[in-house]
Write a protein that holds these residues in place. Structure first.
Motif, mmCIF file in Angstrom:
data_model
loop_
_atom_site.group_PDB
_atom_site.id
_atom_site.type_symbol
_atom_site.label_atom_id
_atom_site.label_comp_id
_atom_site.label_asym_id
_atom_site.label_seq_id
_atom_site.Cartn_x
_atom_site.Cartn_y
_atom_site.Cartn_z
ATOM 1 N N GLN A 66 0.828 -1.203 0.000
ATOM 2 C CA GLN A 66 0.000 0.000 0.000
ATOM 3 C C GLN A 66 0.864 1.255 0.000
ATOM 4 O OE1 GLN A 66 -2.942 0.480 -0.721
ATOM 5 N NE2 GLN A 66 -4.130 1.770 0.652
ATOM 6 N N HIS A 67 1.983 1.194 0.708
ATOM 7 C CA HIS A 67 2.882 2.352 0.734
ATOM 8 C C HIS A 67 3.432 2.642 -0.663
ATOM 9 C CE1 HIS A 67 5.779 5.233 2.343
ATOM 10 N NE2 HIS A 67 6.669 4.677 1.546
ATOM 11 N N LEU A 68 3.843 1.605 -1.378
ATOM 12 C CA LEU A 68 4.316 1.820 -2.750
ATOM 13 C C LEU A 68 3.228 2.473 -3.591
ATOM 14 C CD1 LEU A 68 6.207 -1.506 -3.584
ATOM 15 C CD2 LEU A 68 7.208 0.742 -3.132
ATOM 16 N N ASP A 69 2.027 1.921 -3.528
ATOM 17 C CA ASP A 69 0.910 2.427 -4.319
ATOM 18 C C ASP A 69 0.626 3.891 -3.991
ATOM 19 O OD1 ASP A 69 -1.222 2.445 -6.060
ATOM 20 O OD2 ASP A 69 -2.530 1.220 -4.825
ATOM 21 N N LEU A 70 0.499 4.193 -2.710
ATOM 22 C CA LEU A 70 0.167 5.557 -2.301
ATOM 23 C C LEU A 70 1.296 6.545 -2.600
ATOM 24 C CD1 LEU A 70 -1.523 4.784 1.143
ATOM 25 C CD2 LEU A 70 -2.669 5.461 -0.979
ATOM 26 N N THR A 71 2.535 6.095 -2.468
ATOM 27 C CA THR A 71 3.681 6.970 -2.758
ATOM 28 C C THR A 71 3.694 7.370 -4.226
ATOM 29 O OG1 THR A 71 5.016 6.014 -0.984
ATOM 30 C CG2 THR A 71 6.199 7.143 -2.744
ATOM 31 N N TRP A 72 3.442 6.405 -5.104
ATOM 32 C CA TRP A 72 3.415 6.715 -6.539
ATOM 33 C C TRP A 72 2.301 7.704 -6.861
ATOM 34 C CZ3 TRP A 72 3.742 0.844 -8.068
ATOM 35 C CH2 TRP A 72 5.031 0.376 -7.805
ATOM 36 N N VAL A 73 1.156 7.539 -6.210
ATOM 37 C CA VAL A 73 0.054 8.476 -6.427
ATOM 38 C C VAL A 73 0.429 9.859 -5.895
ATOM 39 C CG1 VAL A 73 -2.325 9.030 -5.806
ATOM 40 C CG2 VAL A 73 -1.716 6.681 -6.434
ATOM 41 N N GLN A 74 0.972 9.907 -4.694
ATOM 42 C CA GLN A 74 1.304 11.189 -4.061
ATOM 43 C C GLN A 74 2.328 11.977 -4.869
ATOM 44 O OE1 GLN A 74 1.957 11.124 0.200
ATOM 45 N NE2 GLN A 74 3.601 12.608 0.037
ATOM 46 N N HIS A 75 3.310 11.269 -5.431
ATOM 47 C CA HIS A 75 4.387 11.942 -6.163
ATOM 48 C C HIS A 75 4.130 12.006 -7.668
ATOM 49 C CE1 HIS A 75 6.880 12.345 -2.610
ATOM 50 N NE2 HIS A 75 6.680 11.067 -2.334
ATOM 51 N N ARG A 76 2.908 11.618 -8.078
ATOM 52 C CA ARG A 76 2.523 11.667 -9.495
ATOM 53 C C ARG A 76 3.545 10.926 -10.362
ATOM 54 N NH1 ARG A 76 -1.237 14.055 -6.736
ATOM 55 N NH2 ARG A 76 -2.234 15.952 -7.506
ATOM 56 N N ALA A 77 4.022 9.782 -9.869
ATOM 57 C CA ALA A 77 5.062 9.021 -10.565
ATOM 58 C C ALA A 77 4.443 8.114 -11.620
ATOM 59 C CB ALA A 77 5.854 8.180 -9.566
#
Length: 329
Positions: A144-155
């Motif tokens: 979940q952290h990977l998923d949310l981090t990518w969303v947060q950083h628009r990666a």
């Protein structure tokens, strides 16, 4: 979720006190469990227990049922938090809990269900179950952290390998790996180590299929909003494959929309992107990928179950896994 398991889950939850606020709290805790989830993970756990020789009504049967109830509680508190983190509108055909009651109260309800999950694990009294649940919570949080981090950083500069790592952590451990292992433990059997590799492949196939259904599924059967992954900016195998081949103009429109928060996205642009994805062949590519993952996982699982005490139950388990990895809803 089957009625006996739902009853077991609800038996753990408070009924509320004299205060109307606490009665409302109790109703919130029961909301997601009572919405009629499919009970996929608990059924896999019980099927694994049967394949390993555990018969209904035997002394270990209660332990298996309590672990199945604990898995259902895990699923429901994770969904409450996941819906908040993804800013989702719906869950199982109804407004998400935070849409009904606000984010603070929904977070608190999820926290409470987390605690009741551990109560169910305690009731099971199955050696090794606590460690399995700890590993499951940890792996799911990593994914979940990977998923949310990518969303947060628009990666969006991600590979198919990045996606596969994320879904194996976020989905595969708690959907397949742990139900297989917990079922064996409930039957008093050391889990076969091949369950992990098999479960990671099958769990990835399950999640890719879910991504496909989110774009192209039947909204009445799916239980979540069609196209919600686009509005939430989810990284999926479909989108990553499409981005690698999309015309520059379409890619530019997509990236411009993905820089926006959900409420600021343009409905017409999102509808166009949805159509481009459906027409591109990337949905079919993802389904073929899922099919390969499913075949590899089923072959490994069949090997792991070759010496299972109950071969009829083992065949039933393989059938359940085949249906899970290639599901239509």
């Amino acid at each position: 979720m089957r009625p006996d398991l739902l009853g077991r889950v609800l038996s753990l939850l408070p009924t509320g006190g004299g205060r109307p606020e606490l009665k409302a709290f109790s109703a919130m805790l029961r909301d997601y469990p009572q919405r009629g989830g499919k009970g996929i993970r608990s059924e896999l756990l019980l099927a694994s227990a049967r394949a390993h020789g555990l018969q209904p009504g035997t002394p270990g049967g209660e332990g298996a049922l309590w672990l199945a109830a604990a898995l259902e509680l895990f699923q429901n508190w994770v969904l409450i938090h996941d819906d908040i983190e993804d800013d989702s509108e719906e869950r199982r055909g109804r407004p998400a809990l935070h849409r009904l009651h606000g984010v603070p109260l929904a977070i608190n309800a999820g926290d409470a269900l987390h605690a009741y999950m551990w109560a169910a694990v305690h009731h099971a009294q199955v050696p090794g179950a606590v460690e399995e649940f700890l590993n499951m919570v940890w792996r799911t949080a990593e994914g979940q952290h990977l998923d949310l981090t990518w969303v947060q950083h628009r990666a969006w500069d991600l590979t198919e390998g990045d996606y596969l790592e994320m879904v194996r952590l976020k989905t595969a451990y708690y959907t397949v790996v742990m139900p297989l292992r917990l079922g064996a433990l409930a039957a008093g059997v050391t889990p076969d180590e091949r369950f992990t590799a098999a479960g990671l492949n099958l769990g990835a196939a399950f999640q890719i299929r879910d991504d496909v259904l989110n774009l192209a599924g039947d909204p009445l059967k799916y239980g979540k909003e069609i196209g919600g992954d686009l509005l939430e900016g989810k990284r999926t195998l479909i989108v990553l494959h499409w981005l690698a081949h999309a015309p520059e103009e379409q890619k530019g429109t997509f990236l411009e929309q993905m820089r926006r928060d959900r409420q600021d996205k343009d409905a017409e642009a999102i509808a166009n992107i949805h159509r481009w994805l459906l027409e591109s062949g990337s949905v079919e590519y993802a389904q073929d990928y899922a099919d390969r993952q499913a075949r590899e996982g089923l072959a490994l699982l069949a090997e792991a179950l070759e010496d299972a005490p109950d071969q009829a139950a083992a065949r039933e388990l393989l059938g359940q896994m085949r249906g899970l990895a290639t599901r239509e809803a």
